[in-house]
Design a protein around this motif. Structure first.
Motif, PDB file in Angstrom:
ATOM      1  N   SER A  96       0.853  -1.180   0.000  1.00  0.00           N
ATOM      2  CA  SER A  96       0.000   0.000   0.000  1.00  0.00           C
ATOM      3  C   SER A  96       0.890   1.233   0.000  1.00  0.00           C
ATOM      4  N   ARG A  98       0.741   3.611   2.097  1.00  0.00           N
ATOM      5  CA  ARG A  98       1.160   3.832   3.477  1.00  0.00           C
ATOM      6  C   ARG A  98       2.374   2.984   3.828  1.00  0.00           C
ATOM      7  N   LYS A 109       0.856  12.554   2.766  1.00  0.00           N
ATOM      8  CA  LYS A 109      -0.591  12.565   2.918  1.00  0.00           C
ATOM      9  C   LYS A 109      -1.215  12.332   1.548  1.00  0.00           C
ATOM     10  N   THR A 110      -2.455  11.899   1.564  1.00  0.00           N
ATOM     11  CA  THR A 110      -3.183  11.605   0.337  1.00  0.00           C
ATOM     12  C   THR A 110      -4.399  12.520   0.248  1.00  0.00           C
ATOM     13  N   GLU A 168     -12.723   9.026   2.767  1.00  0.00           N
ATOM     14  CA  GLU A 168     -11.936   8.933   4.004  1.00  0.00           C
ATOM     15  C   GLU A 168     -11.107   7.651   4.023  1.00  0.00           C
ATOM     16  N   VAL A 169     -11.725   6.540   3.609  1.00  0.00           N
ATOM     17  CA  VAL A 169     -10.988   5.268   3.529  1.00  0.00           C
ATOM     18  C   VAL A 169      -9.858   5.387   2.515  1.00  0.00           C
ATOM     19  N   GLU A 171      -8.231   7.975   1.584  1.00  0.00           N
ATOM     20  CA  GLU A 171      -7.150   8.832   2.064  1.00  0.00           C
ATOM     21  C   GLU A 171      -6.271   8.109   3.073  1.00  0.00           C
ATOM     22  N   ARG A 172      -6.837   7.145   3.783  1.00  0.00           N
ATOM     23  CA  ARG A 172      -6.035   6.371   4.729  1.00  0.00           C
ATOM     24  C   ARG A 172      -5.289   5.267   3.987  1.00  0.00           C
ATOM     25  N   SER A 173      -5.985   4.206   3.593  1.00  0.00           N
ATOM     26  CA  SER A 173      -5.368   3.107   2.844  1.00  0.00           C
ATOM     27  C   SER A 173      -6.452   2.155   2.378  1.00  0.00           C
ATOM     28  N   ASP A 176      -5.453  -1.441   3.355  1.00  0.00           N
ATOM     29  CA  ASP A 176      -5.772  -1.757   4.748  1.00  0.00           C
ATOM     30  C   ASP A 176      -7.252  -2.103   4.884  1.00  0.00           C
ATOM     31  N   TYR A 177      -8.089  -1.371   4.184  1.00  0.00           N
ATOM     32  CA  TYR A 177      -9.529  -1.622   4.199  1.00  0.00           C
ATOM     33  C   TYR A 177      -9.850  -2.985   3.589  1.00  0.00           C
TER      34      TYR A 177
END
Length: 252
Positions: A96, A98, A109-110, A168-169, A171-173, A176-177
């Motif tokens: 990923s 991240r 940041k994304t 939001e997902v 922007e995180r990863s 990971d989701y």
């Protein structure tokens, strides 16, 4: 003291060999195990880490898979990794964003600039490899590294593979989701890397500062059932991009 030695002896087997792998990887990268040297013997490593021979073998197998060591019959395990002149962003295995950022020790940041549901028409099916008429979710993300917008990703996911995907997902990863919440097993990625002229859209979203060409990596990613669930086009400023791979010659 090895980091793994500080772990609970009753911890999961995967956590043990993964922690030992990371400890040994750190020792290779910081020069404690220099290029072309032999690792300590398997017996010495099991004693140092307080673990079984099988756990050490699994950790060494990970190092071998990632191109850090090579077992030599009758001699031991030789270190074959050496430091490279670093680019800002190094791409290796299936990671990923991240995970790659953490490995490269970057501040990042994304920013999600587009997220929409679409249907694959003939042109999009030809481009991505997704079936004609497939329901897709497309996500565009700008990757900001150390304060500069250097990477533009456009992904096309099978809609059924990413239910509930939000900005939001993304922007995180998304990985990971997929792995943590949906239980997807990500197995294989096929990649093509080219150099292409930057577009007006690239110039609008990226800090390319007059750079005329970008490194473009296109990837098709498959799950454990052989289903291609993702196609991504990743556009990089070339002076900050490095791709590395480890290849093994097949014996005919």
């Amino acid at each position: 003291m090895p980091r793994a030695e500080r772990d609970e002896r009753s911890g999961p087997v995967k956590a043990r060999y993964d922690t030992i792998y990371r400890d040994m990887l750190d020792s290779i990268e910081d020069g404690s195990y220099p290029y072309q040297s032999l690792l300590p013997s398997e017996s010495a490593l099991t004693q140092a880490f307080g673990c079984s021979h099988n756990t050490i073998r699994r950790a060494i197998a990970l190092l071998k898979e990632r191109g850090y060591v090579q077992p030599i019959h009758g001699k031991g395990v030789r270190v074959i990794w050496r430091p490279r002149e670093r680019a800002t962003f190094e791409v290796g295995g299936i990671e990923s964003f991240r995970e790659t950022v953490e490995r490269n020790h970057l501040e990042a940041k994304t920013k999600v600039t587009d997220l929409a549901g679409i249907v694959a028409d003939e042109a999009l099916s030809e481009l991505t490899g997704h079936p004609l008429g497939a329901r897709l979710v497309t996500v565009e993300r700008v990757r900001v590294l150390n304060g500069r917008a250097l990477i533009l990703d456009r992904s096309y996911f099978l809609a059924d593979a990413v239910p509930g995907l939000t900005a939001e997902v993304a922007e995180r990863s998304i990985y990971d989701y997929l792995e943590g919440e949906l239980g997807t097993v990500i197995e294989t990625s096929k990649r093509t890397i080219t150099v292409e002229r930057a577009t007006a859209h690239d110039a609008e979203l990226l800090d390319i500062e007059g750079v005329d060409y970008l490194a473009v990596m296109r990837s098709q990613t498959f799950d454990s059932q052989g289903t291609m669930f993702e196609y991504t086009e990743s556009r990089h400023r070339p002076d900050t991009f490095c791709f590395h791979d480890t290849a093994t010659r097949s014996r005919l």
